[in-house]
Design a protein around this motif. Structure first.
Motif, PDB file in Angstrom:
ATOM      1  N   LEU A 138     -16.084   6.086  -7.182  1.00  0.00           N
ATOM      2  CA  LEU A 138     -16.937   7.106  -7.267  1.00  0.00           C
ATOM      3  C   LEU A 138     -18.358   6.837  -7.891  1.00  0.00           C
ATOM      4  CD1 LEU A 138     -17.196  10.254  -7.277  1.00  0.00           C
ATOM      5  CD2 LEU A 138     -16.298  10.412  -9.534  1.00  0.00           C
ATOM      6  N   ARG A 139     -18.528   5.829  -8.600  1.00  0.00           N
ATOM      7  CA  ARG A 139     -19.747   5.567  -9.335  1.00  0.00           C
ATOM      8  C   ARG A 139     -20.573   4.735  -8.552  1.00  0.00           C
ATOM      9  NH1 ARG A 139     -16.400   4.891 -14.177  1.00  0.00           N
ATOM     10  NH2 ARG A 139     -16.788   2.332 -13.808  1.00  0.00           N
ATOM     11  N   ALA A 140     -20.045   3.972  -7.493  1.00  0.00           N
ATOM     12  CA  ALA A 140     -20.609   3.110  -6.783  1.00  0.00           C
ATOM     13  C   ALA A 140     -21.912   3.754  -5.873  1.00  0.00           C
ATOM     14  CB  ALA A 140     -19.710   2.384  -5.584  1.00  0.00           C
ATOM     15  N   THR A 141     -23.015   3.134  -5.885  1.00  0.00           N
ATOM     16  CA  THR A 141     -24.105   3.591  -5.128  1.00  0.00           C
ATOM     17  C   THR A 141     -23.917   4.101  -3.794  1.00  0.00           C
ATOM     18  OG1 THR A 141     -25.736   2.451  -6.620  1.00  0.00           O
ATOM     19  CG2 THR A 141     -26.557   3.128  -4.519  1.00  0.00           C
ATOM     20  N   LYS A 142     -24.681   5.283  -3.518  1.00  0.00           N
ATOM     21  CA  LYS A 142     -24.117   5.777  -2.166  1.00  0.00           C
ATOM     22  C   LYS A 142     -25.475   6.022  -1.621  1.00  0.00           C
ATOM     23  CE  LYS A 142     -22.187   9.991  -1.831  1.00  0.00           C
ATOM     24  NZ  LYS A 142     -21.084  10.800  -1.808  1.00  0.00           N
ATOM     25  N   PHE A 143     -25.664   5.650  -0.227  1.00  0.00           N
ATOM     26  CA  PHE A 143     -26.637   5.824   0.531  1.00  0.00           C
ATOM     27  C   PHE A 143     -26.478   6.727   1.759  1.00  0.00           C
ATOM     28  CE2 PHE A 143     -27.491   1.693  -1.375  1.00  0.00           C
ATOM     29  CZ  PHE A 143     -28.774   2.128  -1.964  1.00  0.00           C
TER      30      PHE A 143
END
Length: 349
Positions: A195-200
């Motif tokens: 959930l915390r991982a960077t999303k593009f």
């Protein structure tokens, strides 16, 4: 113009002419190539046809050209950890030699049976050992997963990934998937790290870039190229589709026949699928939204005789699926090119 059409409508295939997601690619490359990366997992998301696979492929090609990187693409429905161990053994010579000399992976059907070594009982432990060996040789592993969705294999992989990065092992991952599939993974219990991982998000392509490309590639006027660019609304698949049929027409202006082919391909390859998974209430609101190029939320509620609370849930779902654009405060617009015409056809049908 050359004889070969530079545009393609095949999903996932990198076309001859395409506008890369340079900012996204540069951000991920810069993050992963730093001496001590702050982040080791990234997510690419968007609706079908926004360029997720092409962007993922561009990233794979970049890191494949780097001698200190090992890149492995995995299917989301596979036993990902077992597949990673098998692929590392079969495609990375230093790992092949290491396993054959030191590790008994016969329990998993991998390598030769080192009779003097006890069989490794856990595939998770086997992956940890192989990553440690990669680390000794100054190499990093990038795992890419396209069309990521909520499968047991992915959940197991993400949970193991969290353990591996806590041990400072050189494993990195990029997952690409539809809005709803990535969101489903983010909301899965025990995957807080993901959930915390960077999303593009695959936002619309730059209209100016599309216009300039059309003008140069198709040999048409600035005005016609600009008209075409605005028709696409920056939607990557629409950019390819309109370019393809304009090229095939050998004309200098967009004709009704070009638009008919454009509408047909978008409907068959994208819009029918989007429409089929929308909730009945979402479709009902869209029939009113499609009556204008844009409208305020107040106008919509006045036309539909509904309350803000009745609109809030459909609004959220339509935003998450990339169907409507509400970035301009209080204004609602259809985000997909000529989706109004598609909706009108569904109503008529």
């Amino acid at each position: 113009m050359n004889n070969r059409n530079p545009y393609t409508i095949s999903f996932g295939k990198v076309p001859t002419k395409y506008l890369s997601r340079a900012s996204i690619i540069d951000s991920i490359v810069e993050a992963l190539e730093s001496d001590i990366p702050d982040e080791q997992a990234f997510k690419l998301t968007g609706i079908r046809g926004t360029g997720k696979t092409v962007t993922l492929t561009s990233l794979e090609r970049h890191f494949n050209d780097e001698k200190n990187w090992v890149v492995i693409g995995i299917r989301s429905d596979s036993d990902i950890i077992s597949e990673l161990v098998a692929r590392l053994y079969s495609s990375v010579p230093l790992i092949t030699k290491f396993v054959d000399a030191n590790l008994n992976l016969s329990a998993f059907g991998i390598g030769i049976n080192v009779s003097k070594k006890s069989p490794v009982a856990s595939i998770d432990y086997a992956l940890e050992i192989l990553l440690s060996e990669l680390n000794k040789h100054g190499k990093r592993l990038l795992v890419t997963i396209d069309e990521a969705r909520n499968t047991k294999g992915i959940i197991d992989f993400i949970q193991e990934f969290q353990i591996l990065i806590r041990k400072d092992l050189p494993i990195y991952t990029i997952l690409a998937g539809l809005y709803e599939d990535i969101e489903s993974l983010e909301n899965t219990k025990g995957l807080t790290f993901f959930l915390r991982a960077t999303k593009f998000e695959m936002t619309p392509l730059n209209i100016t870039y599309i216009r300039d490309d059309y003008q140069k590639t198709l040999g048409i006027t600035f005005e016609e190229a600009e008209k075409m660019a605005y028709i696409t609304k920056g939607y990557a698949f629409a950019y390819q589709t309109l370019g393809k049929y304009m090229w095939d027409s050998k004309g200098k202006t967009v004709t009704d026949e070009v638009l008919r082919q454009f509408d047909d391909v978008l409907a068959q390859k994208v819009y029918y699928k989007i429409w089929s998974v929308l909730a009945p209430k979402d479709r009902w609101f869209l029939k009113f939204i499609a009556q204008k190029d844009s409208m305020t939320a107040t106008d919509l509620l006045e036309i539909t005789k509904k309350s803000h609370s009745e609109w809030s849930v459909p609004r959220k779902r339509l935003m998450e699926k990339g169907v409507i654009d509400t970035r301009l405060r209080g204004v609602i617009m259809l985000r997909l090119p000529r989706f109004k015409e598609f909706i009108d056809a569904q109503i008529e049908f």
